[in-house]
Scaffold this motif. Structure first.
Motif, PDB file in Angstrom:
ATOM      1  N   LEU A 117      52.649  69.244  24.594  1.00 16.23           N
ATOM      2  CA  LEU A 117      51.529  69.244  23.651  1.00 16.23           C
ATOM      3  C   LEU A 117      50.277  69.707  24.376  1.00 16.23           C
ATOM      4  O   LEU A 117      49.816  69.070  25.316  1.00 16.23           O
ATOM      5  CB  LEU A 117      51.312  67.837  23.071  1.00 16.23           C
ATOM      6  N   ASP A 118      49.727  70.838  23.941  1.00 16.87           N
ATOM      7  CA  ASP A 118      48.517  71.400  24.540  1.00 16.87           C
ATOM      8  C   ASP A 118      47.540  71.758  23.426  1.00 16.87           C
ATOM      9  O   ASP A 118      47.744  72.721  22.690  1.00 16.87           O
ATOM     10  CB  ASP A 118      48.859  72.641  25.366  1.00 16.87           C
ATOM     11  N   LEU A 119      46.481  70.959  23.302  1.00 12.36           N
ATOM     12  CA  LEU A 119      45.425  71.192  22.313  1.00 12.36           C
ATOM     13  C   LEU A 119      44.096  71.435  23.019  1.00 12.36           C
ATOM     14  O   LEU A 119      43.032  71.239  22.429  1.00 12.36           O
ATOM     15  CB  LEU A 119      45.313  69.997  21.364  1.00 12.36           C
ATOM     16  N   SER A 120      44.152  71.866  24.247  1.00 14.62           N
ATOM     17  CA  SER A 120      42.945  72.011  25.064  1.00 14.62           C
ATOM     18  C   SER A 120      42.066  73.154  24.579  1.00 14.62           C
ATOM     19  O   SER A 120      42.504  74.066  23.878  1.00 14.62           O
ATOM     20  CB  SER A 120      43.331  72.243  26.532  1.00 14.62           C
ATOM     21  N   GLN A 121      40.779  73.074  24.963  1.00 16.43           N
ATOM     22  CA  GLN A 121      39.777  74.100  24.674  1.00 16.43           C
ATOM     23  C   GLN A 121      39.647  74.385  23.186  1.00 16.43           C
ATOM     24  O   GLN A 121      39.542  75.525  22.749  1.00 16.43           O
ATOM     25  CB  GLN A 121      40.096  75.377  25.458  1.00 16.43           C
ATOM     26  N   ASN A 122      39.664  73.313  22.410  1.00 16.25           N
ATOM     27  CA  ASN A 122      39.298  73.344  21.009  1.00 16.25           C
ATOM     28  C   ASN A 122      38.154  72.351  20.821  1.00 16.25           C
ATOM     29  O   ASN A 122      37.621  71.833  21.792  1.00 16.25           O
ATOM     30  CB  ASN A 122      40.511  73.022  20.128  1.00 16.25           C
ATOM     31  N   ASP A 123      37.753  72.082  19.595  1.00 15.91           N
ATOM     32  CA  ASP A 123      36.587  71.226  19.362  1.00 15.91           C
ATOM     33  C   ASP A 123      36.912  70.166  18.326  1.00 15.91           C
ATOM     34  O   ASP A 123      36.940  70.439  17.129  1.00 15.91           O
ATOM     35  CB  ASP A 123      35.400  72.076  18.896  1.00 15.91           C
ATOM     36  N   PHE A 124      37.187  68.962  18.801  1.00 11.81           N
ATOM     37  CA  PHE A 124      37.516  67.870  17.899  1.00 11.81           C
ATOM     38  C   PHE A 124      36.297  67.009  17.553  1.00 11.81           C
ATOM     39  O   PHE A 124      36.441  65.895  17.059  1.00 11.81           O
ATOM     40  CB  PHE A 124      38.629  67.006  18.505  1.00 11.81           C
ATOM     41  N   SER A 125      35.109  67.552  17.795  1.00 12.50           N
ATOM     42  CA  SER A 125      33.890  66.855  17.383  1.00 12.50           C
ATOM     43  C   SER A 125      33.337  67.433  16.088  1.00 12.50           C
ATOM     44  O   SER A 125      32.270  67.053  15.634  1.00 12.50           O
ATOM     45  CB  SER A 125      32.819  66.960  18.474  1.00 12.50           C
ATOM     46  N   GLY A 126      34.063  68.399  15.501  1.00 10.26           N
ATOM     47  CA  GLY A 126      33.583  69.027  14.285  1.00 10.26           C
ATOM     48  C   GLY A 126      32.352  69.868  14.507  1.00 10.26           C
ATOM     49  O   GLY A 126      31.558  70.085  13.596  1.00 10.26           O
ATOM     50  N   GLY A 127      32.174  70.364  15.724  1.00  6.13           N
ATOM     51  CA  GLY A 127      30.997  71.159  16.027  1.00  6.13           C
ATOM     52  C   GLY A 127      29.784  70.337  16.393  1.00  6.13           C
ATOM     53  O   GLY A 127      28.737  70.880  16.714  1.00  6.13           O
ATOM     54  N   ARG A 128      29.922  69.006  16.364  1.00  8.41           N
ATOM     55  CA  ARG A 128      28.741  68.180  16.604  1.00  8.41           C
ATOM     56  C   ARG A 128      28.265  68.259  18.045  1.00  8.41           C
ATOM     57  O   ARG A 128      27.086  68.152  18.320  1.00  8.41           O
ATOM     58  CB  ARG A 128      29.021  66.726  16.210  1.00  8.41           C
ATOM     59  N   TRP A 129      29.209  68.471  19.010  1.00 13.59           N
ATOM     60  CA  TRP A 129      28.764  68.626  20.401  1.00 13.59           C
ATOM     61  C   TRP A 129      27.964  69.906  20.555  1.00 13.59           C
ATOM     62  O   TRP A 129      26.880  69.922  21.116  1.00 13.59           O
ATOM     63  CB  TRP A 129      29.960  68.641  21.350  1.00 13.59           C
ATOM     64  N   ALA A 130      28.496  71.003  20.017  1.00 13.37           N
ATOM     65  CA  ALA A 130      27.799  72.277  20.167  1.00 13.37           C
ATOM     66  C   ALA A 130      26.477  72.278  19.430  1.00 13.37           C
ATOM     67  O   ALA A 130      25.523  72.922  19.833  1.00 13.37           O
ATOM     68  CB  ALA A 130      28.687  73.408  19.647  1.00 13.37           C
ATOM     69  N   ILE A 131      26.404  71.519  18.311  1.00 10.94           N
ATOM     70  CA  ILE A 131      25.194  71.516  17.495  1.00 10.94           C
ATOM     71  C   ILE A 131      24.125  70.615  18.098  1.00 10.94           C
ATOM     72  O   ILE A 131      22.966  70.984  18.238  1.00 10.94           O
ATOM     73  CB  ILE A 131      25.536  71.048  16.063  1.00 10.94           C
ATOM     74  N   ARG A 132      24.474  69.427  18.474  1.00 12.67           N
ATOM     75  CA  ARG A 132      23.488  68.427  18.890  1.00 12.67           C
ATOM     76  C   ARG A 132      23.537  68.075  20.369  1.00 12.67           C
ATOM     77  O   ARG A 132      22.733  67.284  20.842  1.00 12.67           O
ATOM     78  CB  ARG A 132      23.695  67.133  18.082  1.00 12.67           C
ATOM     79  N   ARG A 133      24.538  68.632  21.092  1.00  6.31           N
ATOM     80  CA  ARG A 133      24.755  68.270  22.493  1.00  6.31           C
ATOM     81  C   ARG A 133      25.040  66.768  22.630  1.00  6.31           C
ATOM     82  O   ARG A 133      24.775  66.157  23.643  1.00  6.31           O
ATOM     83  CB  ARG A 133      23.565  68.654  23.381  1.00  6.31           C
ATOM     84  N   THR A 134      25.545  66.182  21.562  1.00 13.39           N
ATOM     85  CA  THR A 134      25.923  64.770  21.600  1.00 13.39           C
ATOM     86  C   THR A 134      26.948  64.516  20.513  1.00 13.39           C
ATOM     87  O   THR A 134      27.118  65.322  19.613  1.00 13.39           O
ATOM     88  CB  THR A 134      24.708  63.851  21.403  1.00 13.39           C
ATOM     89  N   VAL A 135      27.656  63.443  20.603  1.00 20.06           N
ATOM     90  CA  VAL A 135      28.611  63.062  19.572  1.00 20.06           C
ATOM     91  C   VAL A 135      28.323  61.626  19.190  1.00 20.06           C
ATOM     92  O   VAL A 135      28.026  60.786  20.026  1.00 20.06           O
ATOM     93  CB  VAL A 135      30.067  63.216  20.090  1.00 20.06           C
ATOM     94  N   TRP A 136      28.398  61.356  17.903  1.00 20.27           N
ATOM     95  CA  TRP A 136      27.902  60.078  17.424  1.00 20.27           C
ATOM     96  C   TRP A 136      28.944  58.967  17.429  1.00 20.27           C
ATOM     97  O   TRP A 136      28.612  57.810  17.267  1.00 20.27           O
ATOM     98  CB  TRP A 136      27.367  60.273  16.002  1.00 20.27           C
ATOM     99  N   SER A 137      30.224  59.274  17.564  1.00 20.58           N
ATOM    100  CA  SER A 137      31.229  58.221  17.527  1.00 20.58           C
ATOM    101  C   SER A 137      32.472  58.682  18.270  1.00 20.58           C
ATOM    102  O   SER A 137      32.662  59.869  18.527  1.00 20.58           O
ATOM    103  CB  SER A 137      31.586  57.877  16.074  1.00 20.58           C
ATOM    104  N   GLU A 138      33.329  57.729  18.590  1.00 21.87           N
ATOM    105  CA  GLU A 138      34.583  58.065  19.241  1.00 21.87           C
ATOM    106  C   GLU A 138      35.450  58.857  18.271  1.00 21.87           C
ATOM    107  O   GLU A 138      35.512  58.569  17.084  1.00 21.87           O
ATOM    108  CB  GLU A 138      35.298  56.789  19.685  1.00 21.87           C
ATOM    109  N   ASN A 139      36.123  59.860  18.791  1.00 24.99           N
ATOM    110  CA  ASN A 139      36.944  60.692  17.915  1.00 24.99           C
ATOM    111  C   ASN A 139      38.353  60.911  18.442  1.00 24.99           C
ATOM    112  O   ASN A 139      39.065  61.767  17.953  1.00 24.99           O
ATOM    113  CB  ASN A 139      36.259  62.051  17.682  1.00 24.99           C
ATOM    114  N   ILE A 140      38.748  60.135  19.453  1.00 25.53           N
ATOM    115  CA  ILE A 140      40.126  60.197  19.929  1.00 25.53           C
ATOM    116  C   ILE A 140      40.861  58.978  19.375  1.00 25.53           C
ATOM    117  O   ILE A 140      40.383  57.842  19.513  1.00 25.53           O
ATOM    118  CB  ILE A 140      40.197  60.248  21.469  1.00 25.53           C
TER     119      ILE A 140
END
Length: 681
Positions: A117-140
């Motif tokens: 299983l390789d899901l690396s180098q994708n974005d599971f923050s829904g773009g929130r990291w790229a947008i705000r440089r932060t994430v508001w909740s745990e997503n794993i």
């Protein structure tokens, strides 16, 4: 004996068939996957789970839309999917597809036959990291991984996953390779995702992973592991071959118990600044299988051992940025194998010069000024394989012979110079760099004549000027750099206007300027740079109006500018139809939002905040089909907030605050089911 041979041949034939059906793909040059046919259709329940996973993704910035993933087709032939001979999905490899989701969908945990299983180098923050440089909740997901008990390889690196590493990962007893790494690079070029994971109990994570051969936890918070992290490794993963724990917040010393893992080939512990000051662990020199040893920035002190590294296969040794480490560089059992040697930022006083005669494979060398003197360079002779060189020259007093030695290495393509005072040498000496493809200058003194001479390095493809003292702006000679692909100027006090000759750099792909110190308007000639893909300008010093010629940059994907302009946003910006990211926050623009912006149908981010824009917010702005983030805050927009009848389904963040809006909040706001951030105050 014949029976054994026949049985062995039969087993190998079956193994060969299983290999090609279980992996069912290989990466081609374009990054796509070529499939081999599987004899059976995949199981319907697994196909359904995969389709649910696909439905959790949005594809605004992805390299694929997974077009082969269609209901009613054989999922064993889908992109990134592989099956065994019974139609069980054993491989799911979606590495580096640029997919986005709000979290890792739990549907993947129902595919219990997975082995890879390789899901690396994708974005599971829904773009929130790229947008705000932060994430508001745990997503794993906290649970579910324990269902995948056949997994041998798990890679979730650099996927914007946040929270504690799930306990279930520590129960995957068949794991051979585990990669949860994700270092955040905080420089001006950071547009990608990283992980923000932590391990509350290192012992618990490792206790059942005795089959592990590769462990990559770079950037994962292991600060709670205390002094016993080496013992945990030696006890739980005794057959480990790759250990990579860079920048993990380790606080315990490197203990001799680690020497029990004699199978280690790669050790990477760099950037662990909290490891207590201590001497270099001499037992590292006894690992006979060692190929890489990366130990920069971990507070080594005292005299380096005079012993010889026992491994005959050591390719990489990095001891850099340990300023209290002194002595001689060690002897090597097989110096001809060494490819990378990094010693800058140490206190080594000299080298055994004769040992370098056999370093025929050396490709990457970095040295501190204490080790750079004419006699030493002369004794090195010509290192024919050298293509990357880094020199810290703060204490160097004779630059001319150093530059002459550099010029003798015609295979050298990448040069980094730190602390170089170019006022001590003639501009003609820069001609020694004529074979370079990449030049990076950090904290250097660059007179105007030197800046002009750099413009004659015709083969340059990448130029970085970082925290340098400059005496003037870029000269017109920079227009000669017609092979330049990337230019990065960071925190340099360039004075005067940007030369119009910049328009000659028609192969330029990336332009990043942060604190450039320019003055006057941005030259209209920038419109000639039609191959540009990414532009980032922060406090570049430009003034006046933004040139409408920017509309000719039709291949641009990212445009982020924060500077003090006057006037309106150019209408021509609507011609940039490949844009996925438009951020013009804090540019002092006035007037209305140009309607041409509505032509930018690939936008995932639109940020026009902190300007002086006026007028009503036209409802068309809500219809951009893949928009994730819309920020119009801190302007002078007025009128009602229109209904959200045609808002894109992927909108994550909406900020209309600090304007002069009136009327009620539309009831249709409840349709924004994916919204994570809303501010209409």
């Amino acid at each position: 004996m014949a029976f054994i041979s026949w049985a062995l041949l039969l087993f190998l034939a079956q193994l060969h068939a299983l290999h090609f059906t279980s992996r069912a793909h290989r990466a081609d040059g374009g990054g796509n996957l070529t499939h081999l046919p599987a004899p059976f259709l995949c199981h319907l329940d697994q196909a359904k789970a995969l389709l649910q996973l696909k439905n959790s993704f949005f594809f605004g910035r992805s390299t694929t839309t997974l077009p082969s993933w269609q209901d009613g087709t054989d999922c064993c032939l889908w992109e990134g999917v592989g099956c065994d001979s019974s139609g069980n999905v054993t491989v799911l490899d979606l590495n580096n597809r640029g997919l986005s989701s709000y979290s890792l969908d739990p549907s993947v945990f129902s595919i219990t036959s997975l082995r890879y299983l390789d899901l690396s180098q994708n974005d599971f923050s829904g773009g929130r990291w790229a947008i705000r440089r932060t994430v508001w909740s745990e997503n794993i997901p906290a649970t579910g991984f324990e269902n995948l008990d056949l997994l041998t390889h798990l890679n979730l690196s650099n996927s914007a996953l946040y929270g504690q590493v799930p306990i279930g990962i520590g129960r995957l007893v068949n794991l051979i390779s585990l990669d949860l790494s994700g270092d955040c690079y905080n420089g001006i070029r950071d547009m990608n995702t990283c992980n923000g994971l932590g391990v509350p109990n290192f012992d618990t994570l490792l206790s059942n992973l005795s089959s592990l051969r590769e462990l990559y936890l770079d950037g994962v918070d292991l600060s709670s592991s205390g002094a016993g992290w080496c013992t945990s490794l030696a006890t739980s993963v005794p057959h480990l071959e790759v250990l990579s724990l860079a920048d993990c917040g380790l606080s315990g010393s490197i203990h001799k118990t680690l020497s029990r893992i004699q199978s280690l080939t790669v050790i990477n512990l760099q950037q662990n600044h909290d490891i207590p000051p201590n001497r270099f662990p001499e037992f590292f020199m006894d690992f006979i299988n060692l190929t890489e040893l990366r130990l920069s920035h971990i507070n080594f002190e005292g005299w380096f051992p005079s012993r010889t590294f026992q491994s005959k296969n050591l390719r990489v040794l990095d001891l850099s940025n340990n300023p209290d480490l002194s002595g001689h560089v060690p002897n090597f059992s097989n110096a001809s194998c060494l490819e990378t040697l990094r010693l800058h930022g140490t206190n080594f006083s000299s080298l055994k010069l004769t040992s370098y005669s056999s370093f025929k494979s050396l490709k990457d060398l970095s040295l501190d000024g204490n080790l750079i003197f004419v006699e030493y360079l002369s004794s090195l002779g010509s290192l024919g394989s050298l293509f990357q060189l880094g020199l810290v020259l703060e204490s160097a007093s004779q630059l001319k012979p150093i530059f002459s030695w550099i010029g003798d290495h015609k295979n050298l393509t990448s040069l980094t110079l730190v602390g170089c005072n170019f006022s001590m040498t003639a501009p003609s000496s820069v001609g020694n760099f004529r074979f370079l493809r990449s030049l990076n200058m950090v904290e250097c003194n660059l007179p105007r004549t030197i800046l002009s001479a750099i413009g004659n390095l015709m083969d340059l493809q990448t130029l970085e000027i970082v925290s340098c003292t400059t005496h003037g702006s870029l000269s017109s000679s920079f227009g000669n750099l017609k092979n330049l692909r990337n230019i990065y100027i960071d925190l340099c006090a360039l004075s005067g206007p940007m030369t119009a000759a910049i328009g000659n750099l028609t192969n330029l792909r990336n332009m990043h300027i942060n604190g450039g110190g320019f003055s006057g308007p941005m030259p209209a000639a920038i419109g000639n740079l039609t191959n540009l893909r990414n532009v980032l300008i922060i406090d570049g010093g430009f003034s006046g109006t933004m040139p409408s010629a920017i509309g000719r940059l039709t291949n641009l994907k990212t445009l982020e500018i924060h500077d003090a302009y006057i006037g309106t946003i150019p209408y021509a910006i609507g011609q940039l139809k490949q844009l996925t990211w438009l951020d013009l926050a804090g540019c002092n623009f006035s007037g209305s939002i140009p309607s041409s912006v509505f032509n930018l149908t690939k936008l995932t981010k639109l940020d026009l905040s902190y300007n002086s824009l006026r007028g009503e917010i036209l409802p068309s702005i809500y219809t951009l089909p893949v928009l994730h983030d819309l920020d119009l805050s801190w302007n002078q927009l007025y009128g009602p907030i229109r209904e959200f009848n045609k808002v894109p389904p992927w909108l994550v963040s909406l900020d209309l605050s600090r304007n002069e809006l009136s009327g009620p909040i539309p009831k249709t706001i409840v349709q924004l089911t994916r919204l994570a951030h809303l501010d209409v105050s």
